[in-house]
Design a protein around this motif. Structure first.
Motif, PDB file in Angstrom:
ATOM      1  N   ALA A 282       9.632  39.708 -31.067  1.00 32.72           N
ATOM      2  CA  ALA A 282      10.156  39.692 -31.656  1.00 32.72           C
ATOM      3  C   ALA A 282      10.809  40.349 -33.097  1.00 32.72           C
ATOM      4  O   ALA A 282      11.354  41.383 -33.414  1.00 32.72           O
ATOM      5  CB  ALA A 282      11.614  38.775 -31.262  1.00 32.72           C
ATOM      6  N   HIS A 283       9.370  40.195 -33.780  1.00 33.58           N
ATOM      7  CA  HIS A 283       9.244  40.341 -35.115  1.00 33.58           C
ATOM      8  C   HIS A 283       7.873  40.885 -35.261  1.00 33.58           C
ATOM      9  O   HIS A 283       7.038  41.013 -36.259  1.00 33.58           O
ATOM     10  CB  HIS A 283       9.352  39.191 -36.162  1.00 33.58           C
ATOM     11  CG  HIS A 283      10.497  38.057 -36.057  1.00 33.58           C
ATOM     12  ND1 HIS A 283      11.879  38.766 -36.407  1.00 33.58           N
ATOM     13  CD2 HIS A 283      11.109  37.124 -34.798  1.00 33.58           C
ATOM     14  CE1 HIS A 283      12.657  38.149 -35.987  1.00 33.58           C
ATOM     15  NE2 HIS A 283      12.235  36.660 -35.353  1.00 33.58           N
ATOM     16  N   ALA A 284       7.417  41.500 -34.707  1.00 28.86           N
ATOM     17  CA  ALA A 284       5.870  42.551 -34.647  1.00 28.86           C
ATOM     18  C   ALA A 284       6.095  43.256 -35.655  1.00 28.86           C
ATOM     19  O   ALA A 284       7.039  44.097 -35.652  1.00 28.86           O
ATOM     20  CB  ALA A 284       5.576  42.956 -33.460  1.00 28.86           C
ATOM     21  N   GLY A 285       5.160  43.506 -36.598  1.00 28.81           N
ATOM     22  CA  GLY A 285       4.690  44.511 -37.431  1.00 28.81           C
ATOM     23  C   GLY A 285       3.661  45.056 -37.784  1.00 28.81           C
ATOM     24  O   GLY A 285       2.915  44.867 -36.306  1.00 28.81           O
ATOM     25  N   PRO A 286       4.128  46.198 -38.322  1.00 27.26           N
ATOM     26  CA  PRO A 286       2.624  46.557 -38.269  1.00 27.26           C
ATOM     27  C   PRO A 286       1.347  46.293 -38.708  1.00 27.26           C
ATOM     28  O   PRO A 286       1.137  45.637 -39.270  1.00 27.26           O
ATOM     29  CB  PRO A 286       3.121  48.486 -39.346  1.00 27.26           C
ATOM     30  CG  PRO A 286       3.874  47.588 -40.652  1.00 27.26           C
ATOM     31  CD  PRO A 286       4.429  46.380 -39.777  1.00 27.26           C
ATOM     32  N   TRP A 287      -0.132  46.883 -38.025  1.00 22.18           N
ATOM     33  CA  TRP A 287      -1.592  46.314 -38.171  1.00 22.18           C
ATOM     34  C   TRP A 287      -1.459  44.689 -38.023  1.00 22.18           C
ATOM     35  O   TRP A 287      -0.990  44.535 -37.292  1.00 22.18           O
ATOM     36  CB  TRP A 287      -2.223  46.645 -39.293  1.00 22.18           C
ATOM     37  CG  TRP A 287      -2.082  48.408 -39.783  1.00 22.18           C
ATOM     38  CD1 TRP A 287      -2.365  49.160 -38.796  1.00 22.18           C
ATOM     39  CD2 TRP A 287      -1.986  49.042 -40.710  1.00 22.18           C
ATOM     40  NE1 TRP A 287      -1.994  50.670 -39.122  1.00 22.18           N
ATOM     41  CE2 TRP A 287      -2.023  50.467 -40.830  1.00 22.18           C
ATOM     42  CE3 TRP A 287      -2.352  49.064 -41.776  1.00 22.18           C
ATOM     43  CZ2 TRP A 287      -2.414  51.768 -40.852  1.00 22.18           C
ATOM     44  CZ3 TRP A 287      -2.502  49.991 -42.832  1.00 22.18           C
ATOM     45  CH2 TRP A 287      -2.511  50.970 -42.348  1.00 22.18           C
ATOM     46  N   TRP A 288      -2.089  44.381 -38.810  1.00 23.93           N
ATOM     47  CA  TRP A 288      -2.078  42.441 -38.284  1.00 23.93           C
ATOM     48  C   TRP A 288      -1.006  41.540 -39.247  1.00 23.93           C
ATOM     49  O   TRP A 288      -0.822  40.642 -39.119  1.00 23.93           O
ATOM     50  CB  TRP A 288      -3.260  41.859 -39.110  1.00 23.93           C
ATOM     51  CG  TRP A 288      -2.941  42.823 -41.032  1.00 23.93           C
ATOM     52  CD1 TRP A 288      -2.737  41.584 -42.024  1.00 23.93           C
ATOM     53  CD2 TRP A 288      -3.882  43.799 -41.715  1.00 23.93           C
ATOM     54  NE1 TRP A 288      -2.825  42.161 -43.420  1.00 23.93           N
ATOM     55  CE2 TRP A 288      -3.771  43.284 -42.747  1.00 23.93           C
ATOM     56  CE3 TRP A 288      -4.587  44.436 -40.867  1.00 23.93           C
ATOM     57  CZ2 TRP A 288      -3.926  44.725 -44.337  1.00 23.93           C
ATOM     58  CZ3 TRP A 288      -5.163  45.387 -41.918  1.00 23.93           C
ATOM     59  CH2 TRP A 288      -4.936  45.912 -43.392  1.00 23.93           C
ATOM     60  N   TRP A 289       0.012  42.322 -39.842  1.00 22.98           N
ATOM     61  CA  TRP A 289       1.392  41.978 -40.104  1.00 22.98           C
ATOM     62  C   TRP A 289       2.695  41.049 -39.251  1.00 22.98           C
ATOM     63  O   TRP A 289       2.679  41.925 -37.939  1.00 22.98           O
ATOM     64  CB  TRP A 289       1.940  42.542 -40.936  1.00 22.98           C
ATOM     65  CG  TRP A 289       1.698  43.018 -42.526  1.00 22.98           C
ATOM     66  CD1 TRP A 289       1.504  41.923 -43.902  1.00 22.98           C
ATOM     67  CD2 TRP A 289       0.666  43.761 -42.993  1.00 22.98           C
ATOM     68  NE1 TRP A 289       0.482  42.398 -44.522  1.00 22.98           N
ATOM     69  CE2 TRP A 289       0.161  42.929 -44.592  1.00 22.98           C
ATOM     70  CE3 TRP A 289       0.730  44.681 -42.434  1.00 22.98           C
ATOM     71  CZ2 TRP A 289      -0.353  44.071 -45.414  1.00 22.98           C
ATOM     72  CZ3 TRP A 289       0.270  45.761 -43.112  1.00 22.98           C
ATOM     73  CH2 TRP A 289      -0.460  45.655 -44.393  1.00 22.98           C
TER      74      TRP A 289
END
Length: 441
Positions: free
Chosen positions: A11-18
């Protein structure tokens, strides 16, 4: 609704490694500030090193931008901060890098080693800079100020971020552990709820089966005898009025007995209505179990639905004899009291066996044998072939109806043995052995 760890990550997936977008925005902002700081500090560095100012600024911007990788490679960020410490730049990157390094899940020896290198590097650079300032006359303090300034500065730039990072990392791991534990408990509660529903459904099924057996025992036997007596009453109504009156009285008595037993069973069932109508939002599984428990308690406390016992066996055989059946009762051993469930089951076996004789072998002589043994009670009901061939044909086949099935279920539930089948002489035999003491399950 509670989410598991995988649901939260998705639900809180961010860009790249965040993991989250706000984390990426924070790191980008810190990297911009660090790049601006290192770029500004690159101007005096370029003058002292004798290189073009543009080169110093570009070098500072490039080095400060490394802070963008602090979550991915915190060790690299701290090493870069230590490397540019002699150039007197990257203080923000060093502080943030040490905090990130301490909060990360890395071995303690790596954290201690890099924190020590950063502290030593800061201490040396501060010591040399204070000495240069004192040599130029900018500072007129004593010689004690050089080590004091270098130690306090290095500790101030190293200890707080390391301690804060260790605290945040420990708290983060604790929260993750509690979250996983909560997810595990939620899954366990779901499994327990499913199992409770299964047990409740099983209990309801067992209760329905028990009620069906009792209804069959009461209705089938009484109604069969009533039909036999009604047929006899019709046959002798004109020839022997006195016998017709006796048969009519027997039919009335049996009807009243059947109604009494049915009312007792219905009274047990009604005792659970209060639980089923409870307005509170109780789960369906709990309602089923509570209703069954309430019915059992009501039966135990009020004496309702206790059922017949072996002392009523003579009356049962007398009713069959009054219906025209020739019944021979033999008892072996010394009679004694058994548990309520054992006596009721033994009575029902004899009752249902006699009912089957009325249905399939009317007029056949029947032998009822009861044996009281040390650790068990045995009973056997055997009938001879019926006098009429039409009835005999039906007696030669073992019954596959609810009667035999109900008897078998009752006996097996008490740990006993039940056998039924035709005899070599053309009759039918029902045998059962029940332990005198039922083992607790």
């Amino acid at each position: 609704m509670t989410m598991t760890g995988e649901d939260r990550t998705a639900a809180h997936a961010g860009p790249w490694w965040w993991v989250r977008r706000r984390s990426a925005a924070l790191d980008v902002s810190l990297a911009v500030v660090s790049a601006a700081e290192c770029g500004a500090e690159g101007v005096p560095f370029a003058r002292d090193a004798g290189i073009p100012v543009v080169v110093g600024i570009l070098f500072g911007v490039l080095a400060g931008s490394v802070l963008l990788l602090r979550r991915k490679w915190p060790i690299a960020v701290v090493l870069v901060a230590i490397a540019i410490t002699p150039a007197q730049m990257g203080f923000l990157m060093g502080v943030v890098g040490l905090y990130t390094l301490s909060a990360a899940e890395l071995p303690r020896r790596i954290i201690v080693a890099l924190a020590g290198m950063s502290m030593v590097g800061t201490m040396i650079v501060t010591f040399l800079r204070v000495r240069q300032d004192m040599a130029r006359g900018d500072l007129t303090l004593g010689d004690w100020f050089e080590p004091f300034a270098s130690i306090t500065t290095s500790l101030g730039l190293t200890a707080p971020p390391v301690l804060l990072g260790l605290y945040v990392g420990a708290r983060r791991r604790l929260m993750e552990s509690l979250r996983e534990r909560a997810d595990s408990l939620e899954r366990e509660l779901q499994l327990l709820a499913e199992r409770a529903e299964e047990r409740a459904e099983w209990a309801r099924g067992e209760e329905r089966t028990r009620i069906a057996r009792d209804m069959h025992d009461v209705v089938a036997h009484r109604v069969s005898l009533m039909v036999v007596h009604a047929a006899a009453l019709q046959a002798v109504a004109r020839k022997d009025p006195e016998k017709a009156v006796r048969n009519a009285a027997l039919v009335g008595d049996m009807g009243r007995q059947a109604l009494t037993e049915l009312r007792e069973m219905l009274g047990v069932l009604r005792s659970g209505e209060g639980v089923a109508r409870d307005p509170d939002p109780v789960p369906l599984a709990a309602v089923g179990v509570a209703a069954a428990a309430a019915a059992s308690r009501a039966a135990a406390e009020d004496g309702v639905g206790e059922g017949p016992c072996l002392s009523e066996l003579d009356e049962l055989i007398g009713q069959s004899a009054a219906a025209g059946m020739v019944v021979d009762l033999s008892v072996e051993g010394e009679g004694r009291s058994y548990g309520q469930e054992i006596e009721r089951t033994a009575y029902r076996v004899v009752q249902e066996a006699l009912t089957n004789v009325h249905k399939h072998a009317a007029g056949a002589k029947t032998y009822v044998r009861l044996a009281h043994r040390r650790s068990e009670i045995a009973m056997q009901v055997e009938n001879e072939p019926p006098p009429e061939p039409s009835s005999a044909s039906g007696a030669r086949l073992p019954s596959g109806g609810n009667g035999l099935l109900g008897m078998r279920e009752r006996v097996v539930a008490l740990g006993g043995v039940f056998v039924s089948g035709p005899t070599d002489a053309g009759g039918f035999r029902v045998s059962a052995v029940i332990p005198a003491v039922v083992a607790a399950v």
